[in-house]
Design a protein around this motif. Structure first.
Motif, short mmCIF file in Angstrom:
data_model
loop_
_atom_site.label_atom_id
_atom_site.label_comp_id
_atom_site.label_asym_id
_atom_site.label_seq_id
_atom_site.Cartn_x
_atom_site.Cartn_y
_atom_site.Cartn_z
N GLY A 27 104.38 13.59 27.84
CA GLY A 27 105.59 14.19 27.45
C GLY A 27 105.34 15.09 26.16
N HIS A 28 104.04 15.15 25.61
CA HIS A 28 103.88 15.59 24.49
C HIS A 28 103.55 17.25 24.37
CE1 HIS A 28 102.31 11.57 22.36
NE2 HIS A 28 103.58 11.58 22.87
N VAL A 29 103.77 17.70 23.05
CA VAL A 29 103.57 19.26 23.01
C VAL A 29 102.21 19.42 23.50
CG1 VAL A 29 103.35 21.16 21.45
CG2 VAL A 29 105.20 19.39 21.31
N LYS A 30 101.92 20.66 24.31
CA LYS A 30 100.48 20.89 24.84
C LYS A 30 100.31 22.17 24.41
CE LYS A 30 99.59 21.65 29.19
NZ LYS A 30 99.29 21.32 30.64
N LYS A 31 101.37 23.26 24.76
CA LYS A 31 100.97 24.50 24.28
C LYS A 31 102.14 25.01 23.86
CE LYS A 31 98.84 28.55 26.30
NZ LYS A 31 98.47 29.31 27.61
N ARG A 32 102.21 25.87 22.72
CA ARG A 32 103.30 26.61 22.09
C ARG A 32 103.41 28.21 22.11
NH1 ARG A 32 105.63 22.88 24.16
NH2 ARG A 32 107.06 21.27 23.10
N TYR A 33 104.03 28.98 22.47
CA TYR A 33 103.89 30.41 22.43
C TYR A 33 104.27 31.01 21.02
CZ TYR A 33 102.90 29.58 27.16
OH TYR A 33 102.27 29.17 28.46
N TYR A 34 104.78 30.11 19.99
CA TYR A 34 105.31 30.49 18.82
C TYR A 34 104.30 30.13 17.60
CZ TYR A 34 109.76 32.68 20.80
OH TYR A 34 110.57 33.16 21.32
N GLN A 35 104.27 30.83 16.49
CA GLN A 35 103.73 30.26 15.50
C GLN A 35 104.63 29.42 14.50
OE1 GLN A 35 100.94 31.47 17.47
NE2 GLN A 35 100.27 30.43 15.58
N GLY A 36 104.01 28.74 13.60
CA GLY A 36 104.68 27.97 12.60
C GLY A 36 105.45 26.71 13.14
N GLN A 37 104.62 25.95 14.15
CA GLN A 37 104.91 24.76 14.86
C GLN A 37 104.27 23.49 14.04
OE1 GLN A 37 106.64 25.02 18.13
NE2 GLN A 37 107.00 26.89 17.05
N LYS A 38 103.73 23.61 13.03
CA LYS A 38 103.05 22.41 12.58
C LYS A 38 103.89 21.19 12.42
CE LYS A 38 101.65 23.15 8.10
NZ LYS A 38 100.69 23.35 6.84
#
Ligand code: PLP
Length: 449
Positions: A63-74
């Motif tokens: 259920g953890h973040v694997k891939k994101r299509y936006y920047q600024g996700q730190k």
């Protein structure tokens, strides 16, 4: 221009008035609403930047973040992962998804995912008048949006519950892809344990809609669906779970069968049904989970006790409270047949005039199309419990309701007493008064470990 400005002013004024009216002057007995603590509210106000952000993408099988299509996700990824972890730990399961913006959205993604995984369009659900949510029904999301075919559980009106023996036969004959439990009018735990084997035998996944009872489950005061055989639990995060408006899906990744289903539900979440996941609510959802971890047991027990106290008292005072032979309720709700007093519409409107807010409700023997003036009202006690109502306050509140329902006093007269009672209960219990208090509690607890 003038009209535009006039409407904008009206909007601001109505919003300000609403806060005083529903927040300070009414007693809320709507069973589907929750009450946030000052700390949860503060967290929401502290995270306004998240309100403007996006975080589209895929998650892994924890259920953890694997891939994101936006920047600024730190930090956004950390925030989402921490909220997911808190929900997993609170509900003792190995997978959760907090990207759902509501309980309906959680059902949409879960039903869609499972109908794809099973290649079945059949779903066994409780009848609408027996408490299923419209999103389970052929007249709502399940039928009209997802094209699912409903087959109804057998329902025992006397017990206000699904009949396990007759439903087992129905499931065996229908061989559905999904069997649902849970609902909106939900007094007694559903027979998940009794029906999980037969559902699994025919290849169905069990979805337990815990929207109403999520907080009670966290507090150990209701059934524990995932331990009883449910495969998925869907819920809102703003009813007995006292967080911001949102949704969640929870499950255990036990085997390949569940892996296939979870992947399919994840696909139904993204890309099929989300873009913006309303990130601003996540930190506050996590604070609500923390509050339930610490205070959830006491809160859930008192909520159920208050509902049972009211059931007994209203019954002794002549109201037809359903579930009488079974102690009226084991949840936060009561269902009362008020036909003798003009029906659900008249009674709920009269109570509204006295600033007691609850809703009219279909009862299991009602025509399911008669939503305008059904036989019943539904009363929820999660809000008043969080305001510190104990048995004696509950009985006094019932007296005020009886005054209105039985026409002993005019609603306008009762309203003064309702406002006074509400004002006596301004502090919100079973939670933190501020984020500072929450942090201090966490630091102290961590030092002591
Ligand atoms: C059983 C049940 N499921 C789902 C929902 C929908 O939840 P939401 O209002 O968060 O979309 C409700 C709403 O009250 C409900 O009672």
């Amino acid at each position: 221009m003038e009209e535009f400005f006039r409407v904008a002013l009206e909007l601001i004024e109505a919003s300000e008035r609403h806060e005083v009216y529903r927040g300070e002057e009414c007693i809320n007995l709507i069973a589907s609403e929750g009450l946030k603590s000052p700390a949860v509210r503060e967290m929401l106000s502290l995270t306004m930047d998240l309100e403007s952000r996006y975080a589209e993408g895929e998650n892994d099988l924890r259920g953890h973040v694997k891939k994101r299509y936006y920047q600024g996700q730190k930090y956004i990824s950390v925030i989402e992962d921490c909220t997911t972890e808190l929900m997993k730990m609170l509900f003792k399961c190995s997978w959760a998804d907090v990207r759902l913006v509501s309980g309906t959205h959680a059902n949409l993604a879960t039903f869609k995912g499972l109908s794809m995984a099973t290649k079945s369009r059949k779903m066994v659900v409780a009848p609408l008048s027996a408490g299923a949510h419209i999103s389970h029904d052929y007249t709502g999301l399940a039928g009209m949006v997802l094209g699912l075919e409903n087959i109804e559980h057998a329902y025992d009106v006397e017990r206000m519950n699904i009949d396990p023996d007759r439903s087992a036969q129905i499931i065996r004959a229908a061989k559905p892809g999904i069997v649902t439990f849970g609902g909106s009018l939900f007094l007694f735990p559903h027979p998940v344990k009794e029906l999980s084997e037969v559902a699994h035998e025919v290849g169905a996944y069990i979805v337990y809609d815990a929207a109403h009872v999520l907080g009670l489950i966290a507090g150990g005061a209701f059934q524990d669906p995932l331990r009883e055989g449910a495969d998925f639990m869907t819920a809102s995060t703003h009813k007995t779970f006292p967080g911001p408006q949102g949704g969640v899906v929870l499950a255990d990744l036990k085997d390949e069968r569940m892996e296939k289903a979870i992947k399919s539900v994840q696909y139904a979440i993204f890309p099929l049904s989300t873009s913006n996941t309303h990130l601003g609510r996540l930190p506050a959802t996590g604070i609500a989970a923390l509050e339930l971890k610490i205070y959830g047991e006491a809160l859930a027990k008192q909520t159920v006790r208050n509902a049972q106290t009211a059931g007994q008292y209203l019954y002794e005072n002549g109201l037809k409270v359903l579930g009488e032979r079974y102690g009226f309720t084991m949840s936060h709700q009561l269902a009362v047949d008020v036909r003798e007093y003009g029906g659900g519409k008249r009674v709920s409107e009269a109570l509204e005039e006295a600033n007691i807010i609850l809703n009219r409700n279909l009862l299991p023997y009602d025509d399911q199309n008669n939503r305008e003036n059904p036989s019943g009202i539904r009363i929820g006690f999660q809000d008043v419990t969080r305001r510190g109502f104990y048995e004696s306050d509950i009985k006094y509140l019932c007296d005020l309701m009886l005054d209105v329902i039985k026409g002993r006093r005019k609603p306008e007269e009762v309203r003064k007493d309702v406002i006074a009672l509400r004002r006596e209960h301004s502090e919100i219990k079973y939670g933190f008064q501020s984020i500072k208090e929450a942090i201090e509690h966490l630091q102290k607890s961590l030092k002591g470990i």
